[in-house]
Design a protein around this motif. Structure first.
Motif, PDB file in Angstrom:
ATOM      1  N   GLN A  78       0.836  -1.202   0.000  1.00  0.00           N
ATOM      2  CA  GLN A  78       0.000   0.000   0.000  1.00  0.00           C
ATOM      3  C   GLN A  78       0.874   1.257   0.000  1.00  0.00           C
ATOM      4  N   ARG A  79       0.351   2.332  -0.547  1.00  0.00           N
ATOM      5  CA  ARG A  79       1.039   3.618  -0.509  1.00  0.00           C
ATOM      6  C   ARG A  79       0.591   4.416   0.712  1.00  0.00           C
ATOM      7  N   LEU A  80       1.429   5.348   1.097  1.00  0.00           N
ATOM      8  CA  LEU A  80       1.056   6.271   2.162  1.00  0.00           C
ATOM      9  C   LEU A  80      -0.045   7.195   1.670  1.00  0.00           C
ATOM     10  N   ALA A  81      -0.763   7.805   2.610  1.00  0.00           N
ATOM     11  CA  ALA A  81      -1.780   8.789   2.244  1.00  0.00           C
ATOM     12  C   ALA A  81      -1.109   9.993   1.578  1.00  0.00           C
ATOM     13  N   ILE A  88       9.748  -6.574  17.085  1.00  0.00           N
ATOM     14  CA  ILE A  88       9.396  -5.174  17.349  1.00  0.00           C
ATOM     15  C   ILE A  88       9.457  -4.908  18.847  1.00  0.00           C
ATOM     16  N   GLN A  89      10.169  -3.856  19.221  1.00  0.00           N
ATOM     17  CA  GLN A  89      10.287  -3.495  20.631  1.00  0.00           C
ATOM     18  C   GLN A  89       9.292  -2.416  21.025  1.00  0.00           C
ATOM     19  N   THR A  90       9.163  -1.391  20.227  1.00  0.00           N
ATOM     20  CA  THR A  90       8.208  -0.325  20.532  1.00  0.00           C
ATOM     21  C   THR A  90       7.498   0.116  19.262  1.00  0.00           C
ATOM     22  N   VAL A  91       6.264   0.525  19.445  1.00  0.00           N
ATOM     23  CA  VAL A  91       5.475   1.128  18.383  1.00  0.00           C
ATOM     24  C   VAL A  91       5.042   2.502  18.869  1.00  0.00           C
ATOM     25  N   GLN A  92       5.488   3.537  18.182  1.00  0.00           N
ATOM     26  CA  GLN A  92       5.150   4.902  18.567  1.00  0.00           C
ATOM     27  C   GLN A  92       4.209   5.495  17.535  1.00  0.00           C
ATOM     28  N   ARG A  93       3.075   6.012  18.010  1.00  0.00           N
ATOM     29  CA  ARG A  93       2.053   6.591  17.137  1.00  0.00           C
ATOM     30  C   ARG A  93       1.907   8.072  17.468  1.00  0.00           C
ATOM     31  N   GLN A  94       2.031   8.910  16.453  1.00  0.00           N
ATOM     32  CA  GLN A  94       1.907  10.353  16.630  1.00  0.00           C
ATOM     33  C   GLN A  94       0.839  10.865  15.668  1.00  0.00           C
ATOM     34  N   GLN A  95      -0.129  11.548  16.242  1.00  0.00           N
ATOM     35  CA  GLN A  95      -1.246  12.057  15.447  1.00  0.00           C
ATOM     36  C   GLN A  95      -1.429  13.541  15.720  1.00  0.00           C
ATOM     37  N   TRP A  96      -0.984  14.376  14.774  1.00  0.00           N
ATOM     38  CA  TRP A  96      -1.181  15.810  14.889  1.00  0.00           C
ATOM     39  C   TRP A  96      -2.667  16.140  14.715  1.00  0.00           C
ATOM     40  N   PHE A  97      -3.061  17.286  15.231  1.00  0.00           N
ATOM     41  CA  PHE A  97      -4.468  17.675  15.205  1.00  0.00           C
ATOM     42  C   PHE A  97      -5.029  17.725  13.781  1.00  0.00           C
ATOM     43  N   PHE A  98      -4.193  18.074  12.797  1.00  0.00           N
ATOM     44  CA  PHE A  98      -4.700  18.170  11.426  1.00  0.00           C
ATOM     45  C   PHE A  98      -4.851  16.792  10.775  1.00  0.00           C
ATOM     46  N   LEU A  99      -4.294  15.748  11.403  1.00  0.00           N
ATOM     47  CA  LEU A  99      -4.457  14.399  10.879  1.00  0.00           C
ATOM     48  C   LEU A  99      -5.677  13.689  11.460  1.00  0.00           C
ATOM     49  N   LYS A 100      -6.185  14.171  12.600  1.00  0.00           N
ATOM     50  CA  LYS A 100      -7.301  13.501  13.257  1.00  0.00           C
ATOM     51  C   LYS A 100      -8.555  13.453  12.391  1.00  0.00           C
ATOM     52  N   LEU A 105      -8.765  13.241   9.321  1.00  0.00           N
ATOM     53  CA  LEU A 105      -8.519  12.342   8.197  1.00  0.00           C
ATOM     54  C   LEU A 105      -8.383  10.896   8.641  1.00  0.00           C
ATOM     55  N   GLY A 106      -8.352  10.654   9.974  1.00  0.00           N
ATOM     56  CA  GLY A 106      -8.170   9.298  10.471  1.00  0.00           C
ATOM     57  C   GLY A 106      -6.790   8.745  10.193  1.00  0.00           C
ATOM     58  N   LEU A 107      -5.776   9.626  10.145  1.00  0.00           N
ATOM     59  CA  LEU A 107      -4.408   9.234   9.833  1.00  0.00           C
ATOM     60  C   LEU A 107      -3.489   9.516  11.015  1.00  0.00           C
ATOM     61  N   GLU A 108      -2.329   8.872  11.012  1.00  0.00           N
ATOM     62  CA  GLU A 108      -1.318   9.104  12.036  1.00  0.00           C
ATOM     63  C   GLU A 108       0.042   8.674  11.505  1.00  0.00           C
ATOM     64  N   GLN A 109       1.084   9.090  12.225  1.00  0.00           N
ATOM     65  CA  GLN A 109       2.442   8.664  11.901  1.00  0.00           C
ATOM     66  C   GLN A 109       2.818   7.522  12.829  1.00  0.00           C
ATOM     67  N   VAL A 110       3.444   6.471  12.276  1.00  0.00           N
ATOM     68  CA  VAL A 110       3.801   5.285  13.055  1.00  0.00           C
ATOM     69  C   VAL A 110       5.296   5.036  12.906  1.00  0.00           C
ATOM     70  N   ALA A 111       5.982   4.881  14.040  1.00  0.00           N
ATOM     71  CA  ALA A 111       7.417   4.572  14.051  1.00  0.00           C
ATOM     72  C   ALA A 111       7.614   3.210  14.710  1.00  0.00           C
ATOM     73  N   ILE A 112       8.348   2.323  14.035  1.00  0.00           N
ATOM     74  CA  ILE A 112       8.593   0.959  14.501  1.00  0.00           C
ATOM     75  C   ILE A 112      10.068   0.824  14.851  1.00  0.00           C
ATOM     76  N   GLU A 113      10.346   0.323  16.061  1.00  0.00           N
ATOM     77  CA  GLU A 113      11.731   0.098  16.470  1.00  0.00           C
ATOM     78  C   GLU A 113      11.888  -1.335  16.968  1.00  0.00           C
ATOM     79  N   THR A 114      13.048  -1.933  16.698  1.00  0.00           N
ATOM     80  CA  THR A 114      13.355  -3.286  17.136  1.00  0.00           C
ATOM     81  C   THR A 114      14.513  -3.260  18.118  1.00  0.00           C
ATOM     82  N   ALA A 115      14.766  -4.403  18.743  1.00  0.00           N
ATOM     83  CA  ALA A 115      15.837  -4.483  19.741  1.00  0.00           C
ATOM     84  C   ALA A 115      17.211  -4.324  19.118  1.00  0.00           C
ATOM     85  N   GLY A 116      17.335  -4.628  17.824  1.00  0.00           N
ATOM     86  CA  GLY A 116      18.633  -4.533  17.173  1.00  0.00           C
ATOM     87  C   GLY A 116      18.953  -3.165  16.639  1.00  0.00           C
ATOM     88  N   LYS A 117      18.148  -2.183  16.956  1.00  0.00           N
ATOM     89  CA  LYS A 117      18.334  -0.829  16.430  1.00  0.00           C
ATOM     90  C   LYS A 117      19.587  -0.189  17.025  1.00  0.00           C
TER      91      LYS A 117
END
Length: 521
Positions: free
Chosen positions: A7-10, A99-111, A113-125
């Protein structure tokens, strides 16, 4: 419609990528902007700086478009796959159990639209950049990733395959059943009184005021001389009480900025635990949600500034092997912004079960060794700060008010001596049976108590100079992984017998050879 294809990003992700791209050039924009404001800048210099800034904006826009067109992702039952790269194609497959952590950031202008930014980190980072960064995706994407991590997935239909993906948009369907929504085992939500108390007791206004004074000083270099001289003349002509009033206004402004920043940052703060998963969520303008496995938690820290000590309040933080946590100054995940000190440990046990029911009595630094803290603080600031500033003022700058600098330096040394005394009286350590170490330190008028499991201690070191050996004292260094680096917690000038006792507790006992065993020489 099947979603077993990447899939493509919005489309709004293109704007986010572009903004992030030219923000990385901020030194150029700041330097160019300030240079343009200079009164003595020629027209040719103005055109040069203006053209350079516009050129960077255009180039970053072109690069962002290429990056957006070449970026796809796939959330499948066997892991997250991200395809990226403009000149060099990169395929990054991340299994959910890594996957070690999943960080979700949703700015007010994305709410809306039902969208958010997602950052994935693993233990080997190893770097500060997350392995997986989805700039603008539907909220369902991160929900699906978290449920796959927790194993809460309903049975799939017979014709489903491992390559089919969870829906990447609300209007899409899939032959793979959506993961079941988990139920939280424990939950906490901050109330208005606690949030207000947390903001009022913050010392964050100090760096803000320092920033205001720095900007005021830099303004002298770039504003026209006539402006600055007029302002200086006006201030010089003011009465003393008006100057005091201006000082109070700066203090109030710094405090107000700090207060409002904390209120919006921890607005609607929540903490919940679902199985082996901790999740925090907070923020007004930007909703920031971090999910981390309890098994990857490195240590828990109970933190109190001297003001919060007087009010018997505590802040609880988690040290993670991840940069997803984003407290004001470091990579520490805030678990509870503020809680009464007597309730902190018992309340946190509902979320971190390995914490002890009660904290054992800590063994403080011997009274006879505490003056070493004061001595080191005074000598360090005397040789590295006070003397260089005074000598430079007298011999190089030839200022006439060097005596005032000497007096200010003496006052500063007294403050540092008090800080050394505070650190010495705060320092303590204890073993919480059977497998935890508790270390308490005092840094910058803040008491910090670390609870760390034996298995999470990366290394432990005893340091002892010749003169320390004669006096029976030693330094104990405990190394804990934090973020993408190392957190060293020092217990200084402790009794050497206690340091050796803790080292013996930490080191594994050597195995005893059994009769009949074969051992290589």
């Amino acid at each position: 419609m099947k979603t077993d294809q990447p899939q493509r990003l919005a489309p709004v992700a293109l704007l986010i990528i572009w903004i992030r791209g030219f923000i990385s050039w901020w030194p150029l924009f700041v330097g160019g902007g300030l240079s343009i404001l200079r009164a003595d800048m020629s027209f040719n210099q103005f055109l040069l700086w203006g053209g350079l800034i516009v050129g960077v904006l255009v180039l970053t826009l072109i690069w962002s478009i290429l990056h957006y067109l070449r970026f796809t992702y796939l959330v499948a039952p066997n892991g997250l796959t991200i395809n990226s790269g403009v000149l060099i194609r990169k395929v990054n497959h991340i299994p959910y159990d890594r996957i070690q952590t999943v960080q979700r950031q949703q700015w007010f202008f994305l709410k809306p639209l039902g969208l958010e930014q997602v950052a994935i980190e693993t233990a080997g980072k190893e770097s500060k950049k997350a392995e997986g960064m989805l700039s603008a995706v539907p909220v369902a994407v991160a929900d699906a990733i978290n449920r796959y991590r927790q194993g809460n997935v309903q049975p799939v239909t017979p014709d489903a395959t491992d390559n089919q993906a969870i829906p990447a948009a609300p209007d899409q369907t899939s032959t793979t059943a959506a993961p079941a929504a988990p139920v939280a085992d424990a939950a906490y939500k901050i109330n208005g009184h606690d949030l207000n108390q947390y903001a009022l007791t913050s010392l964050g206004f100090i760096p803000i005021i320092s920033g205001i004074l720095w900007l005021t000083q830099k303004a002298q270099e770039y504003l026209p001389d006539s402006w600055y001289k007029n302002a200086e003349h006006a201030i010089t002509g003011l009465a003393v009480y008006l100057i005091i009033g201006l000082t109070l206004i700066i203090l109030i402004l710094g405090f107000l900025i700090s207060y409002l920043n904390i209120i919006q940052k921890y607005y609607h703060f929540t903490l919940d635990r679902t199985g082996d998963e901790l999740r925090t969520s907070r923020g007004f303008f930007q909703t920031n949600t971090v999910s981390a496995r309890l098994s990857r938690l490195q240590a828990v820290r109970f933190k109190q500034s001297i003001l919060r000590q007087w009010l018997h309040l505590s802040t609880v933080q988690a040290l993670l092997a991840s940069s997803a946590a984003d407290d004001q100054q470091n990579n520490d995940l805030v678990l509870m912004p503020v809680i009464p000190e007597r309730q902190a440990l018992s309340s946190m046990r509902a979320f971190v079960s390995w914490l002890p029911e009660t904290s054992p009595k800590l063994q403080p630094i011997p009274v006879s060794n505490r003056w070493y803290y004061m001595r080191n603080m005074v000598l360090g600031h005397l040789t590295l700060l006070v003397l260089p500033v005074v000598l430079a003022s007298v011999f190089w700058l030839h200022v006439s008010w060097w005596l005032w600098l000497v007096m200010a330096g003496l006052i500063w040394l007294v403050v540092m001596a008090l800080q050394g005394q505070y650190a010495a009286t705060t320092a303590a350590i204890a073993i919480a049976p059977p497998k935890q170490l508790i270390i308490q330190v005092g840094e910058m008028w803040t008491r910090q108590r670390y609870f760390v499991r034996k298995k999470d201690i990366q290394a432990m070191t005893i340091k002892q100079s010749i003169w320390m050996k004669a006096r029976g004292v030693a330094h104990l260094e405990v190394h804990i992984r934090k973020g993408n680096s190392d957190q060293t917690v020092n217990s200084r000038y402790m009794a050497v017998d206690l340091a050796k006792q803790i080292m013996t507790w930490y080191q594994p006992l050597p195995s005893v050879p059994q009769e009949g065993d074969n051992h290589a020489a």
